[in-house]
Design a protein around this motif. Sequence first.
Motif, mmCIF file in Angstrom:
data_model
loop_
_atom_site.group_PDB
_atom_site.id
_atom_site.type_symbol
_atom_site.label_atom_id
_atom_site.label_comp_id
_atom_site.label_asym_id
_atom_site.label_seq_id
_atom_site.Cartn_x
_atom_site.Cartn_y
_atom_site.Cartn_z
ATOM 1 N N THR A 8 0.844 -1.195 0.000
ATOM 2 C CA THR A 8 0.000 0.000 0.000
ATOM 3 C C THR A 8 0.872 1.234 0.000
ATOM 4 O O THR A 8 1.800 1.350 0.803
ATOM 5 C CB THR A 8 -0.929 0.031 1.233
ATOM 6 O OG1 THR A 8 -1.734 -1.148 1.251
ATOM 7 C CG2 THR A 8 -1.844 1.247 1.193
ATOM 8 N N TYR A 217 6.248 6.403 -7.015
ATOM 9 C CA TYR A 217 5.893 5.004 -6.825
ATOM 10 C C TYR A 217 6.878 4.034 -7.468
ATOM 11 O O TYR A 217 6.949 2.867 -7.075
ATOM 12 C CB TYR A 217 4.471 4.763 -7.340
ATOM 13 C CG TYR A 217 3.483 5.733 -6.745
ATOM 14 C CD1 TYR A 217 3.339 5.842 -5.368
ATOM 15 C CD2 TYR A 217 2.724 6.577 -7.551
ATOM 16 C CE1 TYR A 217 2.456 6.760 -4.802
ATOM 17 C CE2 TYR A 217 1.843 7.493 -6.993
ATOM 18 C CZ TYR A 217 1.712 7.575 -5.626
ATOM 19 O OH TYR A 217 0.841 8.481 -5.061
ATOM 20 N N CYS A 239 -2.837 -1.984 -3.256
ATOM 21 C CA CYS A 239 -4.058 -1.184 -3.199
ATOM 22 C C CYS A 239 -3.758 0.245 -2.796
ATOM 23 O O CYS A 239 -2.762 0.529 -2.128
ATOM 24 C CB CYS A 239 -5.084 -1.807 -2.252
ATOM 25 S SG CYS A 239 -4.722 -1.631 -0.501
ATOM 26 N N ASP A 240 -4.653 1.134 -3.214
ATOM 27 C CA ASP A 240 -4.567 2.530 -2.811
ATOM 28 C C ASP A 240 -4.878 2.666 -1.326
ATOM 29 O O ASP A 240 -5.549 1.813 -0.733
ATOM 30 C CB ASP A 240 -5.569 3.373 -3.611
ATOM 31 C CG ASP A 240 -5.210 3.469 -5.087
ATOM 32 O OD1 ASP A 240 -4.068 3.136 -5.447
ATOM 33 O OD2 ASP A 240 -6.083 3.884 -5.873
ATOM 34 N N ASP A 241 -4.441 3.780 -0.745
ATOM 35 C CA ASP A 241 -4.684 3.977 0.685
ATOM 36 C C ASP A 241 -6.126 4.374 0.977
ATOM 37 O O ASP A 241 -6.560 4.321 2.129
ATOM 38 C CB ASP A 241 -3.714 5.011 1.272
ATOM 39 C CG ASP A 241 -3.923 6.429 0.731
ATOM 40 O OD1 ASP A 241 -4.633 6.575 -0.286
ATOM 41 O OD2 ASP A 241 -3.375 7.373 1.314
ATOM 42 N N ASN A 343 -6.439 0.658 -8.694
ATOM 43 C CA ASN A 343 -6.823 0.911 -7.305
ATOM 44 C C ASN A 343 -6.610 -0.304 -6.423
ATOM 45 O O ASN A 343 -6.279 -0.187 -5.239
ATOM 46 C CB ASN A 343 -8.283 1.343 -7.236
ATOM 47 C CG ASN A 343 -8.608 2.459 -8.193
ATOM 48 O OD1 ASN A 343 -9.418 2.293 -9.095
ATOM 49 N ND2 ASN A 343 -7.974 3.609 -8.042
ATOM 50 N N GLU A 363 0.923 3.294 -13.656
ATOM 51 C CA GLU A 363 -0.336 2.692 -14.096
ATOM 52 C C GLU A 363 -0.291 2.340 -15.578
ATOM 53 O O GLU A 363 -0.697 1.243 -15.983
ATOM 54 C CB GLU A 363 -1.480 3.662 -13.815
ATOM 55 C CG GLU A 363 -2.856 3.118 -14.156
ATOM 56 C CD GLU A 363 -3.941 4.077 -13.698
ATOM 57 O OE1 GLU A 363 -4.266 4.059 -12.490
ATOM 58 O OE2 GLU A 363 -4.440 4.855 -14.545
ATOM 59 N N HIS A 388 -13.300 2.352 -3.851
ATOM 60 C CA HIS A 388 -12.216 3.345 -3.889
ATOM 61 C C HIS A 388 -12.835 4.731 -3.711
ATOM 62 O O HIS A 388 -13.729 5.119 -4.465
ATOM 63 C CB HIS A 388 -11.492 3.221 -5.234
ATOM 64 C CG HIS A 388 -10.649 4.388 -5.587
ATOM 65 N ND1 HIS A 388 -10.886 5.179 -6.705
ATOM 66 C CD2 HIS A 388 -9.570 4.922 -4.973
ATOM 67 C CE1 HIS A 388 -9.992 6.129 -6.762
ATOM 68 N NE2 HIS A 388 -9.183 6.011 -5.726
#
Length: 417
Positions: A8, A217, A239-241, A343, A363, A388
């Motif tokens: 994450t 990232y 996963c996104d935060d 996401n 991405e 999300h």
Amino acid sequence: MAPVILVTFAGRQRRMELLTRYVREAMNAGIIDEWHIWDFTRSPEDHEWVTREFGPVRFMGSTAPYEAKGSVSPRASFRASALIANDLHVAVLPKTDPDHYLELVVGGWANQHSVMRRLPRSELQTFDRNNVQHNWARSTPGVLSPGKANEIVLGIDAKGVLTLNVNDVAIGSWPEIDLSAGAEVMIRGGWGANLELCDVRERIMRYIGNPYEKMPYWQAYDYYARRLDMFKDALFLKCDDDIVYMDNDKLDAFIEFRRANPKYFVVSANVVNNGVCAYWQQVAGSLPSHIGQFEYPPGGFGGTLWQSAGKATDLHDFFLTTPEKQLPLPNPVIEWTERQSINFISWLGRDLVHMALPKGDDEHMLTVELPTMLGRPTAIFSDFTVSHLSFGPQEAGLDPDRLIDRYEELMNLKLAS
């Protein structure tokens, strides 16, 4: 069995607190083995929260400031196993001197010299050492090995004298300084040298990227790709935060699908508030037209949902009222060859051989460039749903606190059942 590692990119406290509870529940259930928290925070408050909330530091970028590591006293030495090629910085904070600390630089100046300085504690958060006087210096050519974890030992003898040993070699001692009351110890890299603390082995660990770097990232992907032998058998989730809902009952099925289908380069969860997923959710009849039209995003990127706080809000509110908390797709699996938002995705550790990503749009690289080069599609798995919270362009008109409160109510029901 290969470990399941969740990655994450952290972390906005208010948005990440719900994810934290879902992940800890999944870890307690044995679904996720490790959680790697990459600290890419952009505010001191969020950094302090991530530091308090999660595990010890395993990795630090070369410009990350000091992090607490332990203590040293006459009855207990300080030990660390540090993978670093040059410029290891160790801060010794005497308990009897709250205003100053001792800075030991091991293998500075291209791994040729080591020094000790006495500095005010305000310097712990800075890197500027111009015109700073060295209290002690010594030529130490090749003191740090780039090919192994360096064994660092600080000791304090019965007279309060601090000593430093590196890889079983006595580097220095300072009889003029009395540390018989003990000291706290902090550590960092510096001057182009990342630091990995190999003695840190916990189920939840922090990885600190270089602070305030734009598009940071790549540092995470580069870290794993450089350690292919360590991670080639793992299964990665990322996963996104701001994942505010996660169907833990279906997470294991998602993982097993990922494991059993290596032809896909990445596999995505079925994401609420994701342009590509919303298009397919509406094609399947899971999103009625009265809450909006969710068109095919051009090339899998952007689109009206990505831009609209109103559409995102209506979508979240609709999902929160659905009895099953699912928005099925037309098929159990949707194969995809264009861009999609990452996401919540998964990849196989063996594919890290392709993932030493340069700085840039991770991405696009993961969902377009690499799958195209390798001739492997991506996929969306219908039966595992996550939600999300928001994309950047949606922020201006969104009421995140109201939505988070509603998702917290849902989480309390789900995790209590």
